[in-house]
Design a protein around this motif. Structure first.
Motif, PDB file in Angstrom:
ATOM      1  N   ARG B 148       0.827  -1.193   0.000  1.00 31.83           N
ATOM      2  CA  ARG B 148       0.000   0.000   0.000  1.00 31.83           C
ATOM      3  C   ARG B 148       0.869   1.252   0.000  1.00 31.83           C
ATOM      4  NH1 ARG B 148      -2.746   1.430   3.483  1.00 31.83           N
ATOM      5  NH2 ARG B 148      -4.632   2.156   2.466  1.00 31.83           N
ATOM      6  N   CYS B 149       1.104   1.786  -1.174  1.00 36.82           N
ATOM      7  CA  CYS B 149       1.831   3.042  -1.235  1.00 36.82           C
ATOM      8  C   CYS B 149       1.434   3.794  -2.491  1.00 36.82           C
ATOM      9  CB  CYS B 149       3.336   2.799  -1.201  1.00 36.82           C
ATOM     10  SG  CYS B 149       3.970   1.955  -2.624  1.00 36.82           S
ATOM     11  N   GLY B 150       1.770   5.080  -2.501  1.00 39.36           N
ATOM     12  CA  GLY B 150       1.416   5.900  -3.636  1.00 39.36           C
ATOM     13  C   GLY B 150       2.178   5.485  -4.881  1.00 39.36           C
ATOM     14  N   PHE B 151       1.653   5.827  -6.032  1.00 40.67           N
ATOM     15  CA  PHE B 151       2.371   5.515  -7.268  1.00 40.67           C
ATOM     16  C   PHE B 151       1.828   6.353  -8.413  1.00 40.67           C
ATOM     17  CE2 PHE B 151      -1.226   2.649  -6.980  1.00 40.67           C
ATOM     18  CZ  PHE B 151      -1.795   2.714  -8.241  1.00 40.67           C
ATOM     19  N   VAL B 152       2.622   6.451  -9.446  1.00 39.15           N
ATOM     20  CA  VAL B 152       2.122   7.019 -10.696  1.00 39.15           C
ATOM     21  C   VAL B 152       2.178   5.896 -11.717  1.00 39.15           C
ATOM     22  CG1 VAL B 152       2.881   9.372 -10.262  1.00 39.15           C
ATOM     23  CG2 VAL B 152       4.434   7.759 -11.361  1.00 39.15           C
ATOM     24  N   GLU B 153       1.316   5.974 -12.699  1.00 43.06           N
ATOM     25  CA  GLU B 153       1.292   4.864 -13.645  1.00 43.06           C
ATOM     26  C   GLU B 153       0.700   5.298 -14.956  1.00 43.06           C
ATOM     27  OE1 GLU B 153      -0.897   0.975 -13.188  1.00 43.06           O
ATOM     28  OE2 GLU B 153      -2.458   2.392 -12.594  1.00 43.06           O
ATOM     29  N   LEU B 154       1.018   4.541 -15.947  1.00 39.03           N
ATOM     30  CA  LEU B 154       0.481   4.813 -17.265  1.00 39.03           C
ATOM     31  C   LEU B 154      -0.895   4.163 -17.379  1.00 39.03           C
ATOM     32  CD1 LEU B 154       1.499   6.053 -19.978  1.00 39.03           C
ATOM     33  CD2 LEU B 154       1.828   3.707 -20.722  1.00 39.03           C
ATOM     34  N   ASP B 155      -1.749   4.783 -18.158  1.00 41.59           N
ATOM     35  CA  ASP B 155      -3.031   4.148 -18.449  1.00 41.59           C
ATOM     36  C   ASP B 155      -2.773   3.057 -19.485  1.00 41.59           C
ATOM     37  OD1 ASP B 155      -5.514   3.350 -19.323  1.00 41.59           O
ATOM     38  OD2 ASP B 155      -6.377   5.362 -19.178  1.00 41.59           O
ATOM     39  N   ASN B 156      -2.532   1.883 -18.998  1.00 41.53           N
ATOM     40  CA  ASN B 156      -2.124   0.784 -19.872  1.00 41.53           C
ATOM     41  C   ASN B 156      -3.215   0.386 -20.855  1.00 41.53           C
ATOM     42  OD1 ASN B 156       0.618  -0.101 -18.937  1.00 41.53           O
ATOM     43  ND2 ASN B 156      -0.478  -0.087 -16.994  1.00 41.53           N
ATOM     44  N   THR B 157      -4.434   0.410 -20.359  1.00 45.45           N
ATOM     45  CA  THR B 157      -5.549   0.050 -21.228  1.00 45.45           C
ATOM     46  C   THR B 157      -5.611   1.001 -22.421  1.00 45.45           C
ATOM     47  OG1 THR B 157      -6.711  -0.576 -19.215  1.00 45.45           O
ATOM     48  CG2 THR B 157      -8.002  -0.462 -21.231  1.00 45.45           C
ATOM     49  N   ALA B 158      -5.486   2.290 -22.129  1.00 50.53           N
ATOM     50  CA  ALA B 158      -5.530   3.278 -23.201  1.00 50.53           C
ATOM     51  C   ALA B 158      -4.376   3.081 -24.175  1.00 50.53           C
ATOM     52  CB  ALA B 158      -5.484   4.686 -22.606  1.00 50.53           C
ATOM     53  N   GLY B 159      -3.212   2.740 -23.636  1.00 50.04           N
ATOM     54  CA  GLY B 159      -2.041   2.518 -24.490  1.00 50.04           C
ATOM     55  C   GLY B 159      -2.269   1.359 -25.447  1.00 50.04           C
ATOM     56  N   ALA B 160      -2.820   0.292 -24.897  1.00 54.18           N
ATOM     57  CA  ALA B 160      -3.080  -0.876 -25.724  1.00 54.18           C
ATOM     58  C   ALA B 160      -4.130  -0.551 -26.784  1.00 54.18           C
ATOM     59  CB  ALA B 160      -3.559  -2.026 -24.839  1.00 54.18           C
ATOM     60  N   ARG B 161      -5.101   0.266 -26.389  1.00 46.63           N
ATOM     61  CA  ARG B 161      -6.144   0.653 -27.327  1.00 46.63           C
ATOM     62  C   ARG B 161      -5.526   1.447 -28.475  1.00 46.63           C
ATOM     63  NH1 ARG B 161      -9.313   4.153 -24.414  1.00 46.63           N
ATOM     64  NH2 ARG B 161      -9.632   2.501 -22.866  1.00 46.63           N
ATOM     65  N   LEU B 162      -4.616   2.339 -28.126  1.00 42.93           N
ATOM     66  CA  LEU B 162      -3.902   3.127 -29.126  1.00 42.93           C
ATOM     67  C   LEU B 162      -3.230   2.200 -30.148  1.00 42.93           C
ATOM     68  CD1 LEU B 162      -4.277   6.016 -28.384  1.00 42.93           C
ATOM     69  CD2 LEU B 162      -1.978   6.064 -27.406  1.00 42.93           C
ATOM     70  N   ALA B 163      -2.557   1.195 -29.630  1.00 44.21           N
ATOM     71  CA  ALA B 163      -1.861   0.247 -30.508  1.00 44.21           C
ATOM     72  C   ALA B 163      -2.856  -0.468 -31.411  1.00 44.21           C
ATOM     73  CB  ALA B 163      -1.081  -0.759 -29.659  1.00 44.21           C
ATOM     74  N   ALA B 164      -3.958  -0.904 -30.811  1.00 41.31           N
ATOM     75  CA  ALA B 164      -4.968  -1.650 -31.566  1.00 41.31           C
ATOM     76  C   ALA B 164      -5.558  -0.788 -32.668  1.00 41.31           C
ATOM     77  CB  ALA B 164      -6.059  -2.142 -30.613  1.00 41.31           C
ATOM     78  N   GLU B 165      -5.888   0.462 -32.306  1.00 39.98           N
ATOM     79  CA  GLU B 165      -6.506   1.346 -33.291  1.00 39.98           C
ATOM     80  C   GLU B 165      -5.548   1.638 -34.452  1.00 39.98           C
ATOM     81  OE1 GLU B 165      -7.617   4.519 -30.754  1.00 39.98           O
ATOM     82  OE2 GLU B 165      -9.402   3.455 -30.006  1.00 39.98           O
ATOM     83  N   HIS B 166      -4.281   1.770 -34.113  1.00 36.81           N
ATOM     84  CA  HIS B 166      -3.283   2.019 -35.147  1.00 36.81           C
ATOM     85  C   HIS B 166      -3.184   0.822 -36.090  1.00 36.81           C
ATOM     86  CE1 HIS B 166       0.444   3.081 -37.106  1.00 36.81           C
ATOM     87  NE2 HIS B 166       1.039   1.995 -36.617  1.00 36.81           N
ATOM     88  N   LEU B 167      -3.180  -0.360 -35.538  1.00 31.57           N
ATOM     89  CA  LEU B 167      -3.080  -1.559 -36.376  1.00 31.57           C
ATOM     90  C   LEU B 167      -4.327  -1.713 -37.244  1.00 31.57           C
ATOM     91  CD1 LEU B 167      -1.451  -4.071 -33.861  1.00 31.57           C
ATOM     92  CD2 LEU B 167      -0.407  -3.020 -35.879  1.00 31.57           C
ATOM     93  N   TRP B 168      -5.455  -1.422 -36.615  1.00 31.87           N
ATOM     94  CA  TRP B 168      -6.718  -1.495 -37.372  1.00 31.87           C
ATOM     95  C   TRP B 168      -6.687  -0.504 -38.533  1.00 31.87           C
ATOM     96  CZ3 TRP B 168     -11.055  -4.456 -37.506  1.00 31.87           C
ATOM     97  CH2 TRP B 168     -12.132  -3.969 -38.220  1.00 31.87           C
TER      98      TRP B 168
END
Lengths: 330, 330
Positions: B148-168
């Motif tokens: 249990r501690c603070g963190f910063v993180e990337l929106d992984n779902t959005a990143g994957a979506r970006l990749a998918a949309e680009h491939l599409w």
DNA sequence: AAGGTTTCGGAGAGCGCTCTCCCACGTTTC
DNA sequence: GAAACGTGGGAGAGCGCTCTCCGAAACCTT
């Protein structure tokens, strides 16, 4: 049980009966007790910490440090020496003038027991500031001014000689050099070593053009060299960046490297591999030098050298042998 | 003049008559007085210091950190935030198990007020050790376990979506993924985001092969994928190293990238540029994330969030939007 | 057995600050 | 003019350790 006894056990001084010792250890483990560093430092006047400082002001500081493997090599050399002695290494960066001031203040206040400084620029004021502040300091590279502190350094004369001998062996007889600003002692040694080596073989006149350590100044120096001494068949530059600049200019002028002119750099920095052709250059044994640097500081801190207040002993220093790395530019 | 008055002037609390104030300042300047940090820390229970920790055990540690520009970007993001608040940033490295233990002990003892941790490996135990030791900690990346501690993180779902949309968008209709070990939550999100994006476009069956984050595991995964699903025309890997491995295998098999198969990585690490062809990949806004990480810790330290001892507040975290970097592999 | 020597543990000072009290003095208010 | 108030500065406790001194007990020695 008294605090004194606990202190004795934790620090392992004097004899404490094994039974009591065990009892203390158990209690420590059970309660998760941790001594307070500040309180301890207050009385011992030690932090058990040594700072490794990377200093350079100017833009893209972090990018510079974290892309040049040089710094990784320094860290690799320093860490084992400190770990072995249970000294906590902390890395500090002085990326701006403000940061530099903050850093000096931090160390003055006793943030660390001493500093290992790796100046990126020859005219860095940090070393003298630290010494003036009374912080035990050891440098990577000789101080450019009269700052009295320990340092490790490459045998520049020997390195230059290596370069000269290599050029001689590959048949070059009309060498020239791109030297550095008159102030820098290391650069001056490089120049002298090179000229002496050729002089010993009968080549007494070696043209010199001064550069300013940058790629661009290397280009300009090469241009001048070519104009004033068209027969030149080899160039020795006081660092890789200037050598890279020289190569660029030669290429643009349609002069082949190493066909018509051979180029040797100094440092074996990233620039040496980035240049086309890849540079023959003189390498420092960075890890060993870094380890020695840490060793010198530790020695100073543990008072290995008894020092009279009236006449402080000469700062310790250590000189290392260079290695010639032959690549495509010769 | 009493110590108290001096203390008041130096720390700028309460009103002190301007005349006296000036007298104190003069005296400080004249005598070169510097407050003792240890004594101050002892009473304030603060060091005015924050640790930036790079953690990874394994060989060539320093080489890893000091050649990947990623870390430089983190430093660049963190420094201004701390400098602005006159907090001294100190960088610590945990390059071995022993070093990790030393480091935790150092921070437990109050060597710094808090820690910003950048774990290189997904299963790094350091974060949980620090939290257990009561050190205020904020991570770069979500903790892999229940720490249990603070963190910063990337929106992984959005990143994957970006990749998918680009491939599409580039006409790929038969995608496959090289996922990560089942444990890692970030990797799982990447997988899910990718599949959902394609599912939304009617492609419901996306083959999955698990890798282990390494180049080699990427090669093996690609081999399996090709055998089991020969018609695949696009591959999305959960990190760049596996994508690089996939590219290597495809090349060896004579399959063109991106001609026959497109490859997308994740992270935009050095591997992305090193790979041939250079990888299209998903990039994190590292500097902004690092700055936010420092901000979260500072907030925690200055007690911005009042916290009841009975029910500690949920650790703060922040999620960032990814950016797609299109290179030669798609 | 008496004195000397060693061993082990406790008492207590003090490291250099910060910060809470409290007092002295000047200023306002009725 | 006396009480109330505000403001600036000092006294002194205490942060949590280490380390020197001391005394008590155990061990030798003659």
């Amino acid at each position: 049980m008294s605090r004194a006894t606990v202190s004795r056990v934790v620090n392992g001084v004097r004899n404490v009966a094994p039974g009591i010792q065990q009892a203390v250890r158990d209690a420590v483990a059970r309660t998760g007790y941790t001594p307070n560093q500040a309180a301890r430092s207050l009385v011992t006047r030690r932090t058990g910490t040594v700072a490794l400082v990377f200093s350079a002001t100017g833009k893209a500081f972090a990018a510079r440090v974290f892309s040049d493997p040089f710094f990784g090599r320094v860290v690799d050399g320093v860490l084992p020496v400190l770990r072995e002695r249970a000294i906590q290494p902390v890395m500090l960066v002085a990326e701006s003038e403000q940061a530099r001031a903050q850093l000096v203040e931090y160390l003055r206040r006793g943030g660390a027991d001493g500093a290992l400084v790796v100046p990126l620029d020859a005219d860095d004021p940090l070393p003298s500031m630290l010494v003036a502040a009374g912080v035990p300091t050891v440098l990577f590279g000789r101080p450019h001014d009269s700052t009295r502190c320990g340092f490790v350094e490459l045998d520049n004369t020997a390195g230059a000689r290596l370069a000269a001998e290599h050029l001689w062996a590959t048949g070059r007889r009309r060498p020239a050099t791109i030297a550095a600003p008159a102030g820098a002692p290391t650069a001056r040694e490089r120049l002298d070593g090179f000229r002496e080596a050729f002089a010993a073989r009968g080549v007494t006149s070696v043209p010199v053009v001064r550069g300013r350590f940058s790629v661009d100044s290397g280009r300009r120096a090469m241009a001048r060299l070519l104009k004033e001494h068209p027969g030149t068949d080899a160039v020795f530059a006081a660092n890789d960046l200037m050598a890279q600049g020289a190569c660029q200019y030669l290429r643009e002028e349609g002069i082949t490297v190493p066909g018509s002119v051979a180029v040797v750099g100094f440092d074996d920095s990233v620039a040496a591999r980035r240049a086309r052709p890849q540079l023959t250059t003189v390498r420092q044994p960075v890890e060993r030098m870094a380890a020695a640097m840490a060793g010198l500081l530790v020695e100073e801190l543990t008072g290995g050298r008894p020092e009279s207040a009236l006449q402080p002993s000469e700062p310790a220093s250590k000189v290392f042998d260079p290695v010639l790395v032959v690549r495509d530019s010769t």
